[in-house]
Design a protein around this motif. Structure first.
Motif, PDB file in Angstrom:
ATOM      1  N   CYS A 392     -35.698 -24.885  51.993  1.00 55.02           N
ATOM      2  CA  CYS A 392     -35.282 -25.471  53.279  1.00 55.02           C
ATOM      3  C   CYS A 392     -36.268 -26.527  53.770  1.00 55.02           C
ATOM      4  O   CYS A 392     -36.788 -26.446  54.899  1.00 55.02           O
ATOM      5  CB  CYS A 392     -35.077 -24.388  54.333  1.00 55.02           C
ATOM      6  SG  CYS A 392     -33.767 -23.199  53.892  1.00 55.02           S
ATOM      7  N   ARG A 394     -37.112 -30.155  55.239  1.00 54.69           N
ATOM      8  CA  ARG A 394     -36.372 -31.001  56.179  1.00 54.69           C
ATOM      9  C   ARG A 394     -35.674 -32.115  55.407  1.00 54.69           C
ATOM     10  O   ARG A 394     -36.267 -32.807  54.595  1.00 54.69           O
ATOM     11  CB  ARG A 394     -37.320 -31.577  57.225  1.00 54.69           C
ATOM     12  CG  ARG A 394     -37.942 -30.483  58.084  1.00 54.69           C
ATOM     13  CD  ARG A 394     -38.918 -31.021  59.095  1.00 54.69           C
ATOM     14  NE  ARG A 394     -38.254 -31.661  60.218  1.00 54.69           N
ATOM     15  CZ  ARG A 394     -38.899 -32.142  61.283  1.00 54.69           C
ATOM     16  NH1 ARG A 394     -40.223 -32.045  61.351  1.00 54.69           N
ATOM     17  NH2 ARG A 394     -38.237 -32.702  62.270  1.00 54.69           N
ATOM     18  N   GLU A 418     -41.117 -24.296  60.177  1.00 57.41           N
ATOM     19  CA  GLU A 418     -40.558 -25.597  59.789  1.00 57.41           C
ATOM     20  C   GLU A 418     -39.218 -25.428  59.080  1.00 57.41           C
ATOM     21  O   GLU A 418     -38.308 -26.246  59.219  1.00 57.41           O
ATOM     22  CB  GLU A 418     -41.542 -26.325  58.875  1.00 57.41           C
ATOM     23  CG  GLU A 418     -41.079 -27.710  58.440  1.00 57.41           C
ATOM     24  CD  GLU A 418     -42.019 -28.343  57.429  1.00 57.41           C
ATOM     25  OE1 GLU A 418     -41.512 -29.073  56.542  1.00 57.41           O
ATOM     26  OE2 GLU A 418     -43.237 -28.110  57.514  1.00 57.41           O
ATOM     27  N   LYS A 419     -39.067 -24.342  58.332  1.00 60.55           N
ATOM     28  CA  LYS A 419     -37.806 -24.069  57.640  1.00 60.55           C
ATOM     29  C   LYS A 419     -36.672 -23.876  58.648  1.00 60.55           C
ATOM     30  O   LYS A 419     -35.557 -24.376  58.470  1.00 60.55           O
ATOM     31  CB  LYS A 419     -37.955 -22.823  56.766  1.00 60.55           C
ATOM     32  CG  LYS A 419     -38.964 -22.969  55.627  1.00 60.55           C
ATOM     33  CD  LYS A 419     -39.147 -21.635  54.899  1.00 60.55           C
ATOM     34  CE  LYS A 419     -40.316 -21.667  53.924  1.00 60.55           C
ATOM     35  NZ  LYS A 419     -40.067 -22.470  52.743  1.00 60.55           N
ATOM     36  N   LEU A 421     -36.567 -25.103  61.639  1.00 62.70           N
ATOM     37  CA  LEU A 421     -36.283 -26.411  62.221  1.00 62.70           C
ATOM     38  C   LEU A 421     -35.375 -27.217  61.302  1.00 62.70           C
ATOM     39  O   LEU A 421     -34.440 -27.893  61.765  1.00 62.70           O
ATOM     40  CB  LEU A 421     -37.597 -27.154  62.468  1.00 62.70           C
ATOM     41  CG  LEU A 421     -37.505 -28.510  63.170  1.00 62.70           C
ATOM     42  CD1 LEU A 421     -36.895 -28.355  64.557  1.00 62.70           C
ATOM     43  CD2 LEU A 421     -38.891 -29.146  63.272  1.00 62.70           C
ATOM     44  N   ALA A 422     -35.622 -27.133  59.972  1.00 63.61           N
ATOM     45  CA  ALA A 422     -34.787 -27.850  59.006  1.00 63.61           C
ATOM     46  C   ALA A 422     -33.347 -27.346  59.043  1.00 63.61           C
ATOM     47  O   ALA A 422     -32.391 -28.135  58.972  1.00 63.61           O
ATOM     48  CB  ALA A 422     -35.372 -27.696  57.604  1.00 63.61           C
ATOM     49  N   GLU A 425     -31.748 -28.622  62.332  1.00 63.94           N
ATOM     50  CA  GLU A 425     -31.464 -30.062  62.272  1.00 63.94           C
ATOM     51  C   GLU A 425     -30.244 -30.361  61.408  1.00 63.94           C
ATOM     52  O   GLU A 425     -29.552 -31.361  61.628  1.00 63.94           O
ATOM     53  CB  GLU A 425     -32.682 -30.812  61.716  1.00 63.94           C
ATOM     54  CG  GLU A 425     -33.858 -30.867  62.678  1.00 63.94           C
ATOM     55  CD  GLU A 425     -35.095 -31.483  62.054  1.00 63.94           C
ATOM     56  OE1 GLU A 425     -35.998 -31.880  62.807  1.00 63.94           O
ATOM     57  OE2 GLU A 425     -35.177 -31.555  60.813  1.00 63.94           O
ATOM     58  N   SER A 426     -29.961 -29.501  60.421  1.00 65.68           N
ATOM     59  CA  SER A 426     -28.819 -29.712  59.526  1.00 65.68           C
ATOM     60  C   SER A 426     -27.549 -29.045  60.033  1.00 65.68           C
ATOM     61  O   SER A 426     -26.526 -29.071  59.339  1.00 65.68           O
ATOM     62  CB  SER A 426     -29.154 -29.193  58.125  1.00 65.68           C
ATOM     63  OG  SER A 426     -30.266 -29.884  57.589  1.00 65.68           O
TER      64      SER A 426
END
Length: 687
Positions: A392, A394, A418-419, A421-422, A425-426
């Protein structure tokens, strides 16, 4: 624009000019130059900085002024300086008189409301914590990412005046001025030169850095408040883990030395911070940073901490986060208290309920669990491909595949949050963070930006088997709030670094994954503050003992000088100290080249009660016979020291090319058995 996001034009220009300077000097690198403290050329100069500059005058080949190459001058943690040099300049400098060693700058990495309760501490008058004064009057210097001074952990209400011995400052910078310090946070500095020289570009757009002691990461604020934060009632993480947050020494004063930035922590900055901290007057140095093990003569933290130890400063460092790899422990110098990582018996359950009825254990601090205990059932998806989508990254998740779904992400490579967040965002609606074979059952609990939970490797295997068994997998996350006392603890964290260089709260062996932890994972065991404040016996070590110890390790004269700044003859020292072994509480025995027996000597000092008698109890390592003489120690008064000897006789030998290990322990037990037990772990190695 908010205070947090505002960047003063001065600092923008400063960073722009510095990186423009670096572009013009791409062949330069930061080196730490160690000098002889009583060098023959020293009397020729009026000051140490002027002496340090003289080496650059004789070395720098370009037309620019030599002073522009000097980053730091050191005098307390080490005699020497840090400078930007080309390789040829470094080689020329190495040939000059009074130069002891030159080392390239190195990068190190950064390595609760319930912790003090879990450690058995209570602020009541009967408790040893109360009787110790909560660290009142002590100054703790922390080397980390900075500090957020507005945190209530640094409120100075009820704190005593700043100690008269304090010589530090509150260094001003971006969004930080002298009024941010008080009687609790008494000092703050920041060190950027090594970091700027090593970083070829400005910080990434998504990283906010302050050119000041202010913390933009949170790590430094966390470690500082853990060490010495005051009591903060009704603390929680968005409703979870609620309680009174306290540092381990809430009465202590704090000083922040910001040495860590978005790209890491550089040894030239770390050494500069230790140098000033020693002069500022700290009593304790705390460094939650490190890397892999280094020879002590090449380790700037080991060298700087030796200077600190000589001045009576306690140095506490993280063992590192490179576990469970063997031989990965950092900060292994014996004059450093090296601390591993372990778990608590507090959990934040967040189960994955599959639509086939299976329930997978997980944990999460996603704030949405305050509003609803269960997410709605969602379709599960696990995206794999050449672009690392299983991790995952970004931009790696196709929107058409994850929109509105619960996405499975493998742990590793990029940050855990961060994963999430990715995924968000998707267009993903939720995330399951799945441990791999590297992480096994380690549980790292995070606050995520969308409904999410983290599951262990065993659960990940079951989850992926389910994904492969159906064309339309579905699941929901069921949150369980905060649960205390229902799980075994402490256990060694998987990431906690291991050597070489006991029991949990329920009386069972401390675990390392799914097996009992060995001494290379747990060291001397889980800390017991109550007993540490009243130990009965102590193993005392003088600075000179460490030097003799380095001789027994066959360090050369120049190596020992680099570490200690003492010119010694190991032949003479070992002649005077025949059979020497460092008076360390832990015992390490190595049988090699056919050796079948070893003897070590230790001495202990009575700091308990007069007229005390201790008897020895031994659990011998497998394959080893252990004899102790005497078997009883009789102390007539406090501060009396007595010695004992231990013989280890091997009953086996390692096969050709093999290394074998065994472990045991030796305990001195007070005649009133419940009063004092002083335990030493034993490791035995056959080579």
């Amino acid at each position: 624009m908010s205070k947090e996001s505002k960047i003063h034009p001065f600092f923008s220009i400063l960073f722009f000019n510095f990186f423009a300077f670096l572009h013009a000097h791409t062949a330069l690198q930061t080196y730490i130059v160690q000098l002889h403290p009583h060098g023959t050329t020293r009397p020729l100069f009026s000051s140490k900085p002027r002496w340090h500059l003289s080496f650059l005058e004789r070395t720098v080949s370009s037309e620019e002024h030599h002073s522009s190459r000097l980053l730091y001058s050191y005098s307390s943690a080490m005699e020497g300086f840090a400078a930007m040099l080309s390789e040829s300049e470094m080689e020329s400098l190495q040939k000059l008189p009074d130069v002891v060693a030159i080392r390239p700058d190195m990068r190190f990495q950064l390595q609760t409301t319930y912790s003090y309760k879990f450690l058995g501490l209570s602020p009541t008058r009967e408790d040893a914590w109360y009787k110790s004064g909560f660290g009142r009057g002590v100054i703790i210097g922390v080397l980390d990412t900075g500090v957020w001074p507005e945190s209530p952990s640094f409120n100075d209400q009820g704190m005593p005046p700043v100690p008269k011995k304090w010589r530090g400052i509150c260094q001003e910078g971006q969004d930080f001025n002298s009024s941010n310090c008080n009687r609790k946070l008494i000092g703050a500095r920041f060190f950027t030169k090594g970091h700027r020289m090593a970083s070829t570009s400005a910080s990434p757009e998504n990283v906010q850095e302050y050119a000041s002691p202010r913390d933009s990461h949170g790590h430094g604020t966390h470690t500082t408040s853990t060490a010495g934060g005051v009591s903060v009632p009704m603390a929680s993480v968005l409703g979870l883990g609620s309680g009174v947050a306290r540092g381990m020494a809430p009465g202590a004063h704090l000083a922040m030395y910001k040495v860590c930035w978005f790209s890491g922590c550089y040894s030239s900055d770390i050494l500069a911070a230790m140098d000033l901290a020693i002069r500022d007057g700290v009593d304790v140095l705390s460094l939650s940073l490190g890397g892999f093990p280094l020879p002590l003569f090449a380790d700037t933290i080991a060298i700087g901490s030796f200077r600190a130890m000589e001045r009576g400063i306690s140095v506490v460092c993280a063992a590192g986060n490179n576990g469970p790899i063997q031989n990965s422990v950092a900060n292994e110098a014996p004059w450093i208290a090296t601390i591993g990582a372990s778990t608590l018996d507090r959990r934040f359950p967040a189960f994955v309920q599959l639509d086939n009825g299976q329930l997978l254990h997980g944990e999460s601090m996603y704030p949405g669990n305050r509003l609803s205990s269960t997410t709605k059932e969602l379709e599960l998806v696990y995206v794999t491909g050449d672009n690392g989508s299983e991790f995952c990254f970004r931009g790696s998740l196709p929107r058409e595949k994850v929109l509105g779904k619960m996405v499975v992400c493998d742990r590793g490579v990029n940050g855990r949050t961060e994963k999430g967040l990715a995924v968000k965002e998707s267009g993903g609606a939720a995330m399951i963070l799945a441990n791999t074979a590297i992480n096994l059952q380690e549980d790292s609990v995070d606050v995520h930006v969308l409904p999410a939970t983290s599951i262990g490797f065993n659960e990940a295997v079951r989850l992926k088997a389910y994904l492969n068994s159906t064309s339309k997998p579905q699941a929901r996350i069921v949150y369980g709030g905060t649960v205390i006392g229902k799980s075994r603890a402490p256990a060694v964290a998987q990431f906690s670094a291991r050597g070489p260089n006991v029991t949990d709260h329920s009386g069972h062996p401390i675990m390392d994954g799914d097996k009992p932890a060995g001494v290379f994972a747990i060291g001397a065991g889980h800390v017991n503050p109550e007993r540490a404040l009243s130990p009965g016996l102590i193993y005392d070590i003088r600075p000179d003992d460490y030097i003799t110890h380095l001789c027994t390790l066959r360090y050369t004269r120049s190596d020992i000088f680099a570490i200690t700044q003492r010119n010694v003859s190991c032949n003479d020292l070992l002649q005077k100290n025949r059979g020497f072994s460092l008076n360390y509480p832990s015992i390490s025995i190595i049988f090699k080249h056919g050796t079948r027996s070893k003897m070590i000597k230790r001495h202990v000092t009575n700091v308990g009660s007069p007229n005390s008698i201790y008897s020895v109890e031994v659990t011998a390592p497998e394959g080893v016979k252990v004899r102790v003489r005497p078997q009883r120690l009789i102390f007539k008064h406090i501060n009396q020291s007595l010695s004992y000897k231990v013989w280890f006789i091997s009953r086996k030998k390692a096969g050709r090319g093999e290394v074998d290990f065994a472990q045991g322990h030796l305990t001195w037990v007070h005649s009133q058995r419940g009063l004092y037990k002083v335990r030493s772990p034993i490791s035995v190695t056959w080579k």
